[in-house]
Scaffold this active site. Structure first.
Site, PDB file in Angstrom:
ATOM      1  N   ASN A 194       0.847  -1.196   0.000  1.00 44.10           N
ATOM      2  CA  ASN A 194       0.000   0.000   0.000  1.00 44.10           C
ATOM      3  C   ASN A 194       0.879   1.242   0.000  1.00 44.10           C
ATOM      4  O   ASN A 194       2.107   1.138  -0.007  1.00 44.10           O
ATOM      5  CB  ASN A 194      -0.976  -0.025   1.187  1.00 44.10           C
ATOM      6  CG  ASN A 194      -0.239  -0.118   2.500  1.00 44.10           C
ATOM      7  OD1 ASN A 194       0.533   0.769   2.864  1.00 44.10           O
ATOM      8  ND2 ASN A 194      -0.451  -1.208   3.223  1.00 44.10           N
ATOM      9  N   LYS A 232       8.423 -16.899 -10.843  1.00 44.87           N
ATOM     10  CA  LYS A 232       7.685 -15.790 -11.456  1.00 44.87           C
ATOM     11  C   LYS A 232       6.533 -16.359 -12.298  1.00 44.87           C
ATOM     12  O   LYS A 232       6.767 -17.254 -13.128  1.00 44.87           O
ATOM     13  CB  LYS A 232       8.656 -14.983 -12.331  1.00 44.87           C
ATOM     14  CG  LYS A 232       8.035 -13.749 -12.916  1.00 44.87           C
ATOM     15  CD  LYS A 232       9.057 -12.978 -13.746  1.00 44.87           C
ATOM     16  CE  LYS A 232       8.365 -11.902 -14.535  1.00 44.87           C
ATOM     17  NZ  LYS A 232       9.199 -11.325 -15.563  1.00 44.87           N
ATOM     18  N   PRO A 262      -3.493 -11.872  10.024  1.00 44.38           N
ATOM     19  CA  PRO A 262      -3.808 -11.699  11.451  1.00 44.38           C
ATOM     20  C   PRO A 262      -3.849 -10.211  11.789  1.00 44.38           C
ATOM     21  O   PRO A 262      -3.116  -9.424  11.195  1.00 44.38           O
ATOM     22  CB  PRO A 262      -2.623 -12.371  12.154  1.00 44.38           C
ATOM     23  CG  PRO A 262      -1.528 -12.400  11.144  1.00 44.38           C
ATOM     24  CD  PRO A 262      -2.175 -12.477   9.802  1.00 44.38           C
ATOM     25  N   LYS A 278     -13.723   1.299  15.194  1.00 48.27           N
ATOM     26  CA  LYS A 278     -12.487   0.509  15.232  1.00 48.27           C
ATOM     27  C   LYS A 278     -11.888   0.504  16.631  1.00 48.27           C
ATOM     28  O   LYS A 278     -11.413  -0.512  17.126  1.00 48.27           O
ATOM     29  CB  LYS A 278     -11.485   1.129  14.260  1.00 48.27           C
ATOM     30  CG  LYS A 278     -10.917   0.139  13.291  1.00 48.27           C
ATOM     31  CD  LYS A 278     -10.194   0.822  12.160  1.00 48.27           C
ATOM     32  CE  LYS A 278     -10.811   0.419  10.844  1.00 48.27           C
ATOM     33  NZ  LYS A 278     -10.109   0.959   9.696  1.00 48.27           N
TER      34      LYS A 278
HETATM   35  O1  C5P Z   1      -6.493  -1.763   9.049  1.00 51.72           O
HETATM   36  P1  C5P Z   1      -7.204  -1.104  10.186  1.00 51.72           P
HETATM   37  O2  C5P Z   1      -7.868   0.184   9.789  1.00 51.72           O
HETATM   38  O3  C5P Z   1      -8.059  -2.038  10.977  1.00 51.72           O
HETATM   39  O4  C5P Z   1      -6.004  -0.630  11.164  1.00 51.72           O
HETATM   40  C1  C5P Z   1      -6.266  -0.066  12.401  1.00 51.72           C
HETATM   41  C2  C5P Z   1      -5.114  -0.355  13.322  1.00 51.72           C
HETATM   42  O5  C5P Z   1      -4.902  -1.755  13.412  1.00 51.72           O
HETATM   43  C3  C5P Z   1      -3.790   0.256  12.939  1.00 51.72           C
HETATM   44  O6  C5P Z   1      -3.200   0.721  14.137  1.00 51.72           O
HETATM   45  C4  C5P Z   1      -3.006  -0.909  12.349  1.00 51.72           C
HETATM   46  O7  C5P Z   1      -1.610  -0.753  12.618  1.00 51.72           O
HETATM   47  C5  C5P Z   1      -3.565  -2.095  13.101  1.00 51.72           C
HETATM   48  N1  C5P Z   1      -3.604  -3.339  12.305  1.00 51.72           N
HETATM   49  C6  C5P Z   1      -2.863  -4.429  12.686  1.00 51.72           C
HETATM   50  N2  C5P Z   1      -2.924  -5.595  11.983  1.00 51.72           N
HETATM   51  C7  C5P Z   1      -3.722  -5.694  10.899  1.00 51.72           C
HETATM   52  C8  C5P Z   1      -4.483  -4.588  10.485  1.00 51.72           C
HETATM   53  C9  C5P Z   1      -4.397  -3.424  11.198  1.00 51.72           C
HETATM   54  O8  C5P Z   1      -2.116  -4.330  13.667  1.00 51.72           O
HETATM   55  N3  C5P Z   1      -3.768  -6.823  10.230  1.00 51.72           N
END
Ligand code: C5P
Length: 400
Positions: free
Chosen positions: A215, A294, A310, A342
């Site tokens: 990303n 590849k 996760p 969240k």
């Molecule tokens: O992706 P999301 O919007 O849910 O991310 C919110 C928070 O969760 C962020 O602090 C991100 O670092 C954390 N996160 C994580 N593991 C993931 C997705 C997000 O620790 N797989």
């Protein structure tokens, strides 16, 4: 950051100047520090005096300038002890490669080095040198040693150098150094003794031997948070996904690629941690079956199966005795509503929300801090400034 001259005025600072072209910037630095109400005492090395004159600093600060370890008119002939006993901070700017080496070696072969060795106050150095001197393993080794000894290193910046070359080694500008000093006086020691883990950057999820999903996260916010935590006196571990940035000097840097790597790194560290700040833009999905070779191009449609990654933050906040957890949320719409959802879902005392389209890759951001007491808006400012505000806010919640 709000300028609060009253909280720094009456502070006493010893300004050390070593030999380098950047010494000319120290004159402006001395002027700005004095303007803040800080009482500045200047100590110059012999080489510094080849670049700028002591009289300049005497005029700008209104105080005598010291250049000699064997100053005969110092009380008890103990200039080294007297000067460092009467200051709240020592700032060496510019700090040359030679001075850094002497400091790392614990040398006391001139007045400034002796004062640094005989101090009982924080020491900040602002390195300035040619880029090859900066990159030299000896210099980097010395800087690591100093960092381990609790010396704060600010800068250098990258850019055009006096020698005409371009690269790392330019001393920060005087205004930036004053901002650092102000912050150090205000937040220095806030997180002293605390262990902080920061995740930063994007993750990269392999598709095949050469391709992957990632990303647009640059890592700038996470690195700024790690730096601000170091500045506040914390012991910082930074777990970083792939970025193009020079990482800040932290106590432990763990570079990872995928979300699973990041999870393993966090799991290995988390039992030691007091505060977990999850800034990383972790990929939500990874490829179910990574092709070791590849993938060959063809005219047929190609589908890639994705499976959820996760949630690292959720894993940490669900631990039986979790550290203080801070999450970040980059949203493209309904910012506050989505972010608060969240925060509740991940059971976080604090979540930092920002608009993805404004924040990602940019040097500035507007942040909304959401906690149990409601929302606090941090208007648009540099990510470094926002990180310092954030650290203060985290500390106030953590203390409760
Ligand atoms: O992706 P999301 O919007 O849910 O991310 C919110 C928070 O969760 C962020 O602090 C991100 O670092 C954390 N996160 C994580 N593991 C993931 C997705 C997000 O620790 N797989």
């Amino acid at each position: 950051m709000t300028t609060c001259a009253s909280s720094v005025s009456k502070k006493r600072l010893l300004l050390g100047i070593t030999g380098g072209v950047a010494a000319y910037k120290a004159a402006e630095l001395a002027r700005l520090l004095t303007q803040e109400g800080i009482e500045v005492r200047t100590v110059m090395t012999k080489s510094a005096c080849h670049f700028v004159g002591p009289v300049t600093f005497q005029s700008l600060t209104g105080n005598p300038v010291y250049t000699d370890l064997w100053e005969t008119n110092a009380v008890n002939n103990m200039a080294h002890i007297n000067l460092s006993r009467h200051v709240d901070m020592i700032l060496v700017a510019p700090a040359s490669a030679d001075f850094i080496a002497r400091l790392a070696g614990g040398m006391a072969d001139d007045l400034l080095a002796t004062l640094c060795l005989a101090r009982d106050c924080p020491l900040i150095i602002a390195p300035a040198m040619n880029r090859q001197m900066w990159e030299n393993p000896a210099t980097q080794r010395n800087l690591s040693l100093l960092q381990r000894d609790g010396v704060r290193i600010i800068g250098p910046a990258s850019g055009e150098q006096a020698c005409g070359e371009i690269g790392m080694g330019r001393m920060l500008e005087a205004s930036e150094l004053v901002e650092m000093v102000r912050t150090a006086f205000q937040t220095g020691g806030l997180l002293q003794g605390k262990k902080v883990l920061v995740t930063a950057g994007p993750t990269f999820e392999a598709i095949d031997a050469v391709r992957g999903i990632t990303n647009k996260s640059s890592g700038k916010m996470g690195y700024a948070v790690a730096r601000a935590a170091v500045d506040a006196g914390a012991t910082v571990t930074l777990v970083s996904g792939p970025t193009c940035l020079v990482p800040p000097i932290v106590d432990k840097l763990i570079q990872v690629v995928s979300a699973e790597d990041m999870l393993h790194a966090v799991q290995a560290e988390i039992s030691q941690i007091d505060i977990f700040i999850s800034v990383a833009a972790v990929a939500d999905y990874r490829v179910a079956r990574v092709c070791q070779q590849k993938i060959k191009k063809s005219d047929k449609k190609l589908s890639i199966e994705l499976i959820p990654n996760p949630d690292i933050l959720m894993m940490v906040s669900s631990l039986p005795e979790p550290p203080f957890c801070v999450g970040f949320a980059a949203e493209t719409e309904d910012l506050e509503k989505n972010a608060e959802l969240k925060r509740r879902k991940k059971n976080l005392p604090l979540l930092v929300a920002n608009l993805a389209q404004d924040a990602i890759g940019s040097d500035e951001s507007e942040l909304i801090l959401l906690d149990g007491a409601g929302k606090h808006v941090l208007p648009k400012a540099s990510k470094m400034e926002q990180a310092r505000h954030l650290i203060k806010h985290i500390n106030s919640l953590y203390q409760q």
